[in-house]
Design a protein around this motif. Structure first.
Motif, short mmCIF file in Angstrom:
data_model
loop_
_atom_site.label_atom_id
_atom_site.label_comp_id
_atom_site.label_asym_id
_atom_site.label_seq_id
_atom_site.Cartn_x
_atom_site.Cartn_y
_atom_site.Cartn_z
N GLY A 198 0.78 -1.23 0.00
CA GLY A 198 0.00 0.00 0.00
C GLY A 198 0.81 1.28 0.00
N GLY A 199 2.11 1.18 0.26
CA GLY A 199 2.97 2.35 0.27
C GLY A 199 2.95 3.12 1.58
N THR A 200 3.98 3.93 1.76
CA THR A 200 4.11 4.82 2.91
C THR A 200 4.19 6.24 2.38
OG1 THR A 200 5.24 3.12 4.20
CG2 THR A 200 5.55 5.41 4.91
N PHE A 201 3.41 7.14 2.96
CA PHE A 201 3.29 8.51 2.46
C PHE A 201 3.49 9.50 3.60
CE2 PHE A 201 0.78 5.63 -0.01
CZ PHE A 201 0.92 6.02 -1.32
N VAL A 202 4.00 10.69 3.27
CA VAL A 202 4.11 11.80 4.21
C VAL A 202 3.30 12.94 3.61
CG1 VAL A 202 5.66 13.45 5.33
CG2 VAL A 202 6.39 11.09 5.00
N ARG A 203 2.45 13.56 4.44
CA ARG A 203 1.63 14.67 3.96
C ARG A 203 2.47 15.93 3.86
NH1 ARG A 203 -3.59 15.52 7.04
NH2 ARG A 203 -2.30 16.75 8.43
N ASP A 204 2.36 16.59 2.72
CA ASP A 204 3.04 17.85 2.45
C ASP A 204 1.95 18.85 2.04
OD1 ASP A 204 4.74 19.90 1.78
OD2 ASP A 204 5.65 18.88 0.07
N GLY A 205 1.42 19.57 3.03
CA GLY A 205 0.27 20.44 2.76
C GLY A 205 -0.95 19.58 2.49
N ASP A 206 -1.52 19.73 1.31
CA ASP A 206 -2.68 18.91 0.93
C ASP A 206 -2.29 17.75 0.02
OD1 ASP A 206 -4.50 20.42 2.36
OD2 ASP A 206 -4.80 21.84 0.72
N ILE A 207 -1.00 17.55 -0.17
CA ILE A 207 -0.51 16.50 -1.07
C ILE A 207 0.16 15.39 -0.27
CG2 ILE A 207 1.12 16.02 -2.95
CD1 ILE A 207 0.81 18.98 -3.76
N TRP A 208 -0.13 14.15 -0.65
CA TRP A 208 0.56 12.99 -0.06
C TRP A 208 1.72 12.63 -0.96
CZ3 TRP A 208 -0.25 11.46 4.66
CH2 TRP A 208 -1.48 11.71 5.27
N ARG A 209 2.92 12.55 -0.39
CA ARG A 209 4.12 12.16 -1.13
C ARG A 209 4.54 10.76 -0.70
NH1 ARG A 209 5.09 16.42 -4.01
NH2 ARG A 209 4.98 18.52 -3.15
N ARG A 210 4.60 9.85 -1.69
CA ARG A 210 5.04 8.49 -1.38
C ARG A 210 6.54 8.53 -1.10
NH1 ARG A 210 2.97 2.98 -4.09
NH2 ARG A 210 4.06 1.59 -2.65
N VAL A 211 6.96 7.87 -0.04
CA VAL A 211 8.36 7.90 0.35
C VAL A 211 8.90 6.48 0.50
CG1 VAL A 211 8.19 10.15 1.48
CG2 VAL A 211 7.84 8.08 2.83
N ARG A 212 10.17 6.34 0.22
CA ARG A 212 10.89 5.09 0.48
C ARG A 212 11.56 5.19 1.85
NH1 ARG A 212 11.69 0.25 0.86
NH2 ARG A 212 13.66 -0.66 0.28
N LYS A 213 12.23 6.34 2.06
CA LYS A 213 12.87 6.65 3.33
C LYS A 213 12.84 8.16 3.49
CE LYS A 213 17.01 5.68 6.06
NZ LYS A 213 18.32 5.01 6.06
N LEU A 237 1.58 10.77 8.65
CA LEU A 237 1.93 9.65 7.78
C LEU A 237 0.68 8.96 7.29
CD1 LEU A 237 4.66 8.06 10.09
CD2 LEU A 237 5.03 9.68 8.21
N ARG A 238 0.84 8.25 6.18
CA ARG A 238 -0.22 7.36 5.70
C ARG A 238 0.41 6.05 5.32
NH1 ARG A 238 -2.94 9.10 0.49
NH2 ARG A 238 -2.02 7.24 -0.43
N PHE A 239 -0.07 4.98 5.96
CA PHE A 239 0.35 3.62 5.64
C PHE A 239 -0.82 3.01 4.89
CE2 PHE A 239 2.40 4.60 9.76
CZ PHE A 239 3.73 4.55 9.36
N GLY A 240 -0.66 2.75 3.60
CA GLY A 240 -1.81 2.32 2.80
C GLY A 240 -2.83 3.44 2.83
N GLU A 241 -4.01 3.18 3.39
CA GLU A 241 -5.05 4.21 3.52
C GLU A 241 -5.24 4.67 4.97
OE1 GLU A 241 -6.66 5.74 0.99
OE2 GLU A 241 -5.30 4.59 -0.27
N TYR A 242 -4.36 4.24 5.86
CA TYR A 242 -4.46 4.56 7.29
C TYR A 242 -3.60 5.77 7.60
CZ TYR A 242 -4.59 3.75 12.34
OH TYR A 242 -4.78 3.88 13.69
N GLU A 243 -4.24 6.85 8.08
CA GLU A 243 -3.54 8.09 8.41
C GLU A 243 -3.30 8.18 9.91
OE1 GLU A 243 -5.63 11.48 6.87
OE2 GLU A 243 -6.12 10.42 5.02
N ILE A 244 -2.08 8.62 10.27
CA ILE A 244 -1.75 8.78 11.69
C ILE A 244 -0.60 9.79 11.80
CG2 ILE A 244 -0.16 6.81 11.68
CD1 ILE A 244 -1.18 6.22 14.59
N GLY A 245 -0.67 10.65 12.80
CA GLY A 245 0.42 11.58 13.05
C GLY A 245 1.62 10.85 13.64
#
Length: 133
Positions: A45-60, A69-77
């Motif tokens: 599902g990927g790992t994402f970091v929110r940048d404003g209103d945009i989710w950026r997929r990250v490797r590291k 953060l977003r893991f798949g569709e699960y959002e958590i600070g």
């Protein structure tokens, strides 16, 4: 430094029970200056970091307690994620550092709250969160 595994598997230090999270989804590690490194472990599902209103997929990525953060569709600070293993995290780095989680518009249900696996303690010499043996 201790690496904490995030995922659905019972062997993970931070267990997030959501269908879009892989068994071993990502790893979190503390680095200098109250920052943390989040690393995706080839999750589906990927790992994402929110940048404003945009989710950026990250490797590291290096993140702070303010990041979401977003893991798949699960959002958590980041702060909320780390508080699952040690509630004093926001006290150590400052509660004002933590950002509230804004759920995606149109999200029709709140995800299940994460469960925590294992026991942890803070190393008095370094201040790092360590798994008890």
């Amino acid at each position: 430094m201790t690496i904490l595994t995030v995922g659905r598997h019972s062997d993970c230090e931070i267990i997030l029970d959501h269908p879009t999270i892989s068994r071993r989804h990502a790893e979190v590690q503390a680095v200098a200056g109250g920052k943390f490194t989040i690393q995706d472990t080839d999750s589906a599902g990927g790992t994402f970091v929110r940048d404003g209103d945009i989710w950026r997929r990250v490797r590291k990525q290096t993140v702070s307690l303010r990041d979401v953060l977003r893991f798949g569709e699960y959002e958590i600070g980041v702060a909320e994620l780390l508080e699952k293993i040690d509630p004093s995290v926001t006290l150590q780095f400052g509660a004002s550092e933590a950002a509230p989680v804004r759920r995606a518009a149109g999200a029709n249900s709140e995800p299940k709250k994460p469960e925590v696996g294992g026991r942890f303690e803070r190393d008095p010499a370094t201040g790092l969160i360590m798994k008890k043996h």
